[in-house]
Design a protein around this motif. Structure first.
Motif, PDB file in Angstrom:
ATOM      1  N   THR A  41      -0.042   4.172   2.704  1.00  0.00           N
ATOM      2  CA  THR A  41       0.199   4.007   3.993  1.00  0.00           C
ATOM      3  C   THR A  41       1.602   3.498   4.303  1.00  0.00           C
ATOM      4  O   THR A  41       2.336   3.277   5.503  1.00  0.00           O
ATOM      5  N   LYS A  42       2.380   3.201   3.467  1.00  0.00           N
ATOM      6  CA  LYS A  42       3.686   2.692   3.180  1.00  0.00           C
ATOM      7  C   LYS A  42       3.833   1.464   3.898  1.00  0.00           C
ATOM      8  O   LYS A  42       4.600   1.239   4.745  1.00  0.00           O
ATOM      9  N   GLU A  43       2.591   0.601   3.538  1.00  0.00           N
ATOM     10  CA  GLU A  43       2.729  -0.583   4.332  1.00  0.00           C
ATOM     11  C   GLU A  43       2.819  -1.910   3.319  1.00  0.00           C
ATOM     12  O   GLU A  43       2.200  -1.876   2.262  1.00  0.00           O
ATOM     13  N   LYS A  44       3.330  -2.838   3.825  1.00  0.00           N
ATOM     14  CA  LYS A  44       3.473  -3.914   3.013  1.00  0.00           C
ATOM     15  C   LYS A  44       3.088  -5.195   3.883  1.00  0.00           C
ATOM     16  O   LYS A  44       3.545  -5.533   4.937  1.00  0.00           O
TER      17      LYS A  44
ATOM     18  N   ARG B 261       4.132  -8.388   8.343  1.00  0.00           N
ATOM     19  CA  ARG B 261       3.478  -6.783   7.878  1.00  0.00           C
ATOM     20  C   ARG B 261       4.642  -6.090   8.230  1.00  0.00           C
ATOM     21  O   ARG B 261       5.003  -6.253   9.521  1.00  0.00           O
ATOM     22  N   SER B 262       4.867  -4.995   7.434  1.00  0.00           N
ATOM     23  CA  SER B 262       5.741  -4.088   7.965  1.00  0.00           C
ATOM     24  C   SER B 262       5.264  -2.776   7.525  1.00  0.00           C
ATOM     25  O   SER B 262       4.476  -2.632   6.263  1.00  0.00           O
ATOM     26  N   SER B 263       5.498  -1.439   8.055  1.00  0.00           N
ATOM     27  CA  SER B 263       4.934  -0.323   7.604  1.00  0.00           C
ATOM     28  C   SER B 263       6.099   0.907   8.044  1.00  0.00           C
ATOM     29  O   SER B 263       6.666   0.470   8.980  1.00  0.00           O
TER      30      SER B 263
ATOM     31  N   ASP C   9       0.889  -1.155   0.051  1.00  0.00           N
ATOM     32  CA  ASP C   9       0.037  -0.076  -0.017  1.00  0.00           C
ATOM     33  C   ASP C   9       0.829   1.267  -0.114  1.00  0.00           C
ATOM     34  O   ASP C   9       1.595   1.501   1.088  1.00  0.00           O
TER      35      ASP C   9
ATOM     36  N   GLU D 199       6.969  -3.720  12.470  1.00  0.00           N
ATOM     37  CA  GLU D 199       6.931  -5.104  11.814  1.00  0.00           C
ATOM     38  C   GLU D 199       5.991  -5.950  12.694  1.00  0.00           C
ATOM     39  O   GLU D 199       6.072  -5.786  13.865  1.00  0.00           O
TER      40      GLU D 199
END
Length: 522
Positions: A93-96, A133-135, A90, A149
């Motif tokens: 939101t800089k989220e992976k 999940r990491s952001s 994303d 994370e």
């Protein structure tokens, strides 16, 4: 009571009784059906639980055997690793977010004697699932960005896959087996008994296992024969697709007793109350009919008594009027004749009243029945003397056949004489023309028996049943051909029974009657 009202009351009472009994029987039937349904439900649940236990146990034992073979083998003959990876980013939101999975599929070639071939292939699957999940967190106050994370990993085995695979393999194995090789009679009987006991069914039962084509197997109780009407059926073995291999049939010989025992108290109470209702209704109806009959008889009796008294009263009045006549007063012979006439008519009325009072005293046990040893032959001859003038007046005769060896017995001379007189008078009254009467006596070791036979008009079977009832007299329409009040034979029966004897009549219409009296000698 008017006839229409009487019929209406009887109809209403009968309808009410039938309605009450019908409702009671309806509830009894409902209770029985409910008990049957409950018993069937308990049995079906028990059989279902029993077959489930048998299937689960067979599968568990097979699974355990396979696991033992895998443990012995150690390494798989063939293994294959499969992986997948899914990633989502994303940019706002800089989220992976990353999803990953790894599956290890192992094939074991297991040596076994289950099938004709020498091995089976068993596949075991295990897997690992990863979640990541990491952001990126960055704000104006921070010179260096931060990373948030989350990481999760799951390792699992697929038990449902193993179970279905076990069932399929087991089905392949069992196709080559006979039913009695899969479970024994003792074990099947024990499991069924245990499951029935859990639902409070402790009845003896018989069972048999049949194929879907209704072919018998060796799993059965003794010489069990299938009975589709009385037996309870449930599938015993089935495959993963639900296909039935065998059916279990169970029969309970004492089922009906068990069902009835559950409601026996209610059933007995219901039947008892139905019986009480029927008795009460019958008694009420009997009393109603009896009272109506007594009312009619009393009315008839009063009319007869009135008629019987009218003649002597009129005769006495005429005799008194004649005596008052001056011509008669001077004739002593005529006065004496009229006085004698008054005396005879007075005696006639007195005897009628005495008959009624005699029956009344007998009913109230007020009559004196003191007993002494008497000779019945003398009593019979004395009674014949009393009625001899009546017989001679009718140009008839009385023949005696006194053949009793023993004629002495304890009794009341006066009343037994009246008994014989009443029976002879009855024979005279109901004889057309000159009365021909025969008197017989005989004796046995216990009884003195005398019979009075006439050649009169006789009586029907219906009349014979009522001839000893008080006030009863045979009628033709509404006309009484013979005068009397219907008390003579009722008096005879009462006196004979007071002497512990019996009296009965044999008769045929138009051919005469024979009355028989049996009196005990002791």
């Amino acid at each position: 009571m008017r006839k229409k009202m009487f019929i209406l009351i009887v109809v209403l009472m009968s309808t009410s009784l039938i309605g009450i009994i019908t409702v009671q029987l309806y509830w009894i039937n409902n209770a029985l059906e409910s008990k049957k349904a409950q018993f069937k439900n308990d049995v079906q649940k028990s059989l279902g639980a029993a077959t489930e236990r048998i299937n689960e146990k067979e599968q568990a034992e097979f699974q355990k055997k396979i696991e033992g073979l895998i443990a012995q083998k150690g390494l798989a003959d063939k293994a294959e690793l499969k992986s997948y990876l899914i990633q989502q980013i994303d940019t706002t939101t800089k989220e992976k977010i990353t999803f990953g999975g790894t599956f290890l599929e192992e094939n074991f070639k297991l040596p076994t004697d289950f099938l004709n071939n020498d091995s089976i292939i068993y596949k075991r699957v295990t897997g690992k699932k990863d979640f990541f999940r990491s952001s990126l967190i960055k704000s104006p106050d921070n010179y260096f960005p931060k990373i948030d994370e989350e990481r999760y990993s799951f390792i699992k085995s697929y038990s449902e896959f193993d179970r279905l695979q076990t069932i399929d393999l087991l089905n392949d194995v069992n196709r080559k087996k006979l039913i009695h090789e899969r479970i024994s009679n003792n074990e099947l009987n024990r499991i069924i008994k245990e499951e029935l006991a859990k639902r409070n069914v402790y009845l003896d039962f018989k069972y048999g296992v049949y194929s879907i084509d209704e072919l018998a197997t060796k799993l059965k109780s003794g010489y069990y024969t299938i009975n589709t009407k009385d037996s309870y059926k449930y599938p015993l073995f089935y495959d993963s697709l639900g296909n039935i291999s065998y059916n279990l049939h169970v029969t309970f010989p004492d089922k009906n007793d068990h069902i009835l025992s559950g409601i026996s108290s209610i059933l007995l109470l219901s039947l008892f109350f139905i019986f009480i209702i029927i008795i009460a209704f019958s008694s009420s109806l009997y009393q109603l009919i009896r009272q109506k009959k007594i009312s009619e008889i009393k009315t008839d009796f009063i009319n007869n008594m009135t008629h019987e008294f009218k003649t002597p009263i009129a005769t006495i009045n005429l005799a008194l009027d004649s005596i008052k006549n001056p011509k008669i007063l001077g004739d002593d012979a005529k006065v004496l004749r009229y006085v004698e006439m008054i005396r005879e008519e007075n005696k006639r009325m007195h005897s009628q009243v005495e008959n009624v009072l005699r029956i009344s005293r007998l009913e109230k046990n007020q009559i004196d029945l003191s007993k002494e040893t008497i000779d019945l032959h003398d009593t019979i001859e004395d009674a014949i003397t009393h009625v001899s003038l009546l017989v001679e007046d009718r140009k008839g005769r009385i023949d005696t056949h006194l053949e009793a060896v023993v004629s002495e017995l304890p009794g009341n001379q006066f009343h037994l004489t009246n008994v014989v007189v009443n029976m002879l008078e009855n024979a005279i009254k109901y004889s057309e023309g000159a009365p021909i009467i025969d008197v017989y006596t005989e004796s046995s070791s216990k009884f003195f028996i005398f019979k009075i036979k006439d050649t009169g008009i006789g009586m029907s079977k219906a009349v014979q049943k009522q001839v000893f009832n008080k006030f009863y007299r045979e009628q033709k329409g509404n006309i009484h051909d013979i005068k009397g009040h219907g008390l003579g034979l009722a008096y005879v029966k009462e006196i004979v029974e007071k002497h512990h004897g019996t009296v009965f009549v044999e008769s045929e219409k138009g051919k005469g009657s024979m009355f028989t009296v049996k009196l005990p000698l002791i």
